[in-house]
Design an enzyme around this catalytic site. Structure first.
Site, PDB file in Angstrom:
ATOM      1  N   TRP A  24       0.823  -1.204   0.000  1.00  0.00           N
ATOM      2  CA  TRP A  24       0.000   0.000   0.000  1.00  0.00           C
ATOM      3  C   TRP A  24       0.862   1.262   0.000  1.00  0.00           C
ATOM      4  CZ3 TRP A  24      -0.441  -3.997   3.527  1.00  0.00           C
ATOM      5  CH2 TRP A  24       0.226  -3.835   4.746  1.00  0.00           C
ATOM      6  N   GLU A  37      -5.481   0.373   5.921  1.00  0.00           N
ATOM      7  CA  GLU A  37      -5.629   0.948   7.257  1.00  0.00           C
ATOM      8  C   GLU A  37      -6.718   0.247   8.057  1.00  0.00           C
ATOM      9  OE1 GLU A  37      -3.789   2.894   8.884  1.00  0.00           O
ATOM     10  OE2 GLU A  37      -2.473   3.641   7.309  1.00  0.00           O
ATOM     11  N   GLN A  42      -5.704  -3.049  14.938  1.00  0.00           N
ATOM     12  CA  GLN A  42      -5.545  -4.125  15.922  1.00  0.00           C
ATOM     13  C   GLN A  42      -4.993  -5.414  15.302  1.00  0.00           C
ATOM     14  OE1 GLN A  42      -9.747  -3.614  17.400  1.00  0.00           O
ATOM     15  NE2 GLN A  42      -8.748  -3.390  19.379  1.00  0.00           N
ATOM     16  N   GLY A  81     -10.405 -11.375  11.930  1.00  0.00           N
ATOM     17  CA  GLY A  81     -11.116 -10.983  13.136  1.00  0.00           C
ATOM     18  C   GLY A  81     -11.754  -9.598  13.026  1.00  0.00           C
ATOM     19  N   TYR A 120      -8.267   8.807  13.255  1.00  0.00           N
ATOM     20  CA  TYR A 120      -6.979   8.277  12.805  1.00  0.00           C
ATOM     21  C   TYR A 120      -7.029   7.857  11.342  1.00  0.00           C
ATOM     22  CZ  TYR A 120      -3.541   4.891  11.526  1.00  0.00           C
ATOM     23  OH  TYR A 120      -2.596   4.212  10.801  1.00  0.00           O
ATOM     24  N   ASP A 138      -2.431   7.130  16.121  1.00  0.00           N
ATOM     25  CA  ASP A 138      -2.792   5.795  16.611  1.00  0.00           C
ATOM     26  C   ASP A 138      -1.964   5.483  17.851  1.00  0.00           C
ATOM     27  OD1 ASP A 138      -0.264   5.278  15.618  1.00  0.00           O
ATOM     28  OD2 ASP A 138      -0.868   3.574  14.374  1.00  0.00           O
ATOM     29  N   CYS A 192      10.430   2.273  18.622  1.00  0.00           N
ATOM     30  CA  CYS A 192       9.927   2.752  19.913  1.00  0.00           C
ATOM     31  C   CYS A 192       8.842   1.794  20.395  1.00  0.00           C
ATOM     32  CB  CYS A 192       9.391   4.171  19.769  1.00  0.00           C
ATOM     33  SG  CYS A 192       9.122   5.023  21.340  1.00  0.00           S
ATOM     34  N   CYS A 200      16.450   2.216  21.602  1.00  0.00           N
ATOM     35  CA  CYS A 200      16.898   3.606  21.546  1.00  0.00           C
ATOM     36  C   CYS A 200      18.154   3.797  20.697  1.00  0.00           C
ATOM     37  CB  CYS A 200      17.139   4.133  22.955  1.00  0.00           C
ATOM     38  SG  CYS A 200      15.633   4.206  23.968  1.00  0.00           S
ATOM     39  N   CYS A 209      14.888  12.844  22.791  1.00  0.00           N
ATOM     40  CA  CYS A 209      13.870  12.157  23.580  1.00  0.00           C
ATOM     41  C   CYS A 209      13.968  12.468  25.071  1.00  0.00           C
ATOM     42  CB  CYS A 209      13.990  10.652  23.349  1.00  0.00           C
ATOM     43  SG  CYS A 209      12.729   9.697  24.215  1.00  0.00           S
TER      44      CYS A 209
END
Length: 339
Positions: A24, A37, A42, A81, A120, A138, A192, A200, A209
């Site tokens: 995509w 999207e 989830q 799902g 979102y 998100d 992250c 990191c 950060c």
């Protein structure tokens, strides 16, 4: 949030060198971005890739999606799902056909008005497919922003999400909003990471950060504890006759609405089809708010007649026609052995 003002250049440089190659992203038409999207809600990227390719191979346009028979749509979605996502996709496709002449709308407000599209998703489609400078916030983005800025507010609260959305809107580069939103998502998905384990040493924002500087990456983001799931004990009957298994369709509303299933009910439910019965095993499936603890029984069907709304399904029908939810995957080997 001064850290966000300094973030675009290092983040975009990192993204252009490290972004995963995804279908995509390679062809970011509005339809492609939208389908991806919705599928990614989830759900991990690795789990979505094959579904995305199969879905677009069979339903390459909004018009194809709008016209797809529901059972076929559910079969294409089987295993992903959260089936309401697929139904909302089709509902939105029909909105596009009826209200926009089959052309995907190109402004944020019209995209946001589509079924199943929240802030979102509207932000992601608007920025990636149309270059509209609007954030797409998100869970990954909330985590990145919380750590980079050292923000200790609860990210599950609407006011926190709104504040993050506004801060990103104020600081995002207007010429490449889609790349910037995807870069934030990519950083959260690959570097992250959640559960106190960010990488990191690989992060383009490490020098900016606040969480890293203060040694509090494991404490951020702050999230209110989830409510405990309700546990349901269920009896599942796997009823076989002449190389077929009995299925029934679930109600049109509620959990797993309209999907096919092996007959089951809470607790000790007497089998509605007479026949020899044997213990089949136990299984568990976790939904967002409910946990099913299932006990399966193997039943030899003695009559061709089934209750209304039930069908006999052979191996080919299970594979190509009837969409069964993942909740019953733990018993699939019992069924395959007997068909």
């Amino acid at each position: 949030m001064r850290e966000l003002e300094q973030l675009p250049i290092p983040l975009l440089t990192w993204y252009r060198e490290n972004a995963r190659v995804l279908p995509w992203r390679s062809d970011p038409t509005p339809y492609h971005v939208w389908v991806s999207e919705i599928m990614l809600q989830q759900t991990r990227v690795a789990a979505v890739l094959d579904y995305y390719r199969r879905f677009l191979a069979e339903l390459p346009t909004v018009a194809d999606l709008a016209a797809c028979p529901e059972d076929r749509l559910m079969k294409l979605w089987q295993g992903l799902g959260y089936y309401s996502r697929a139904r909302n996709l089709q509902k939105a496709a029909r909105q596009i056909m009826e209200k926009h002449g089959g052309v995907f709308p190109g402004c944020y407000e019209d995209i946001r008005a589509l079924a199943g599209v929240g802030d979102y998703t509207a932000g992601a489609i608007s920025s990636i497919a149309f270059g509209i400078p609007v954030p797409a916030v998100d869970g990954n983005v909330l985590r990145v922003v919380s750590r980079v800025t050292g923000d200790r507010r609860d990210i599950t609260r609407p006011e926190t999400k709104n504040a993050v959305r506004q801060a990103l809107l104020d600081t995002m580069p207007r010429d490449v909003p889609g790349d910037y939103n995807q870069a934030l998502m990519e950083l959260g998905a690959t570097v992250c990471l959640p559960n106190g384990a960010p990488l990191c040493g690989r992060c383009p924002a490490a020098d900016l950060c606040a969480a890293r500087r203060e040694g509090i990456t494991a404490e951020l983001p702050v999230k209110a504890p989830k409510k405990a799931r309700r546990v349901e004990e269920r009896t599942v009957y796997l009823i076989f006759r002449q190389g077929r298994v009995a299925l029934r369709r679930r109600p049109a509303r509620g959990l797993l609405a309209g999907l096919w299933e092996y007959p089951n009910e809470p607790a000790h439910w007497p089998c509605p089809v007479a026949g020899e019965t044997a213990f089949g095993g136990v299984g568990k499936h976790i939904f967002t708010h409910i946990e099913w603890h299932m006990t399966a029984y193997l039943v030899r069907g003695e009559s061709e007649t089934l209750p209304e709304g039930w069908v006999w399904a052979d191996r080919a029908a299970l594979a190509g026609r009837y969409a069964l939810p993942n909740a019953f995957q733990c018993f699939s080997h019992l069924v395959e052995e007997r068909l």
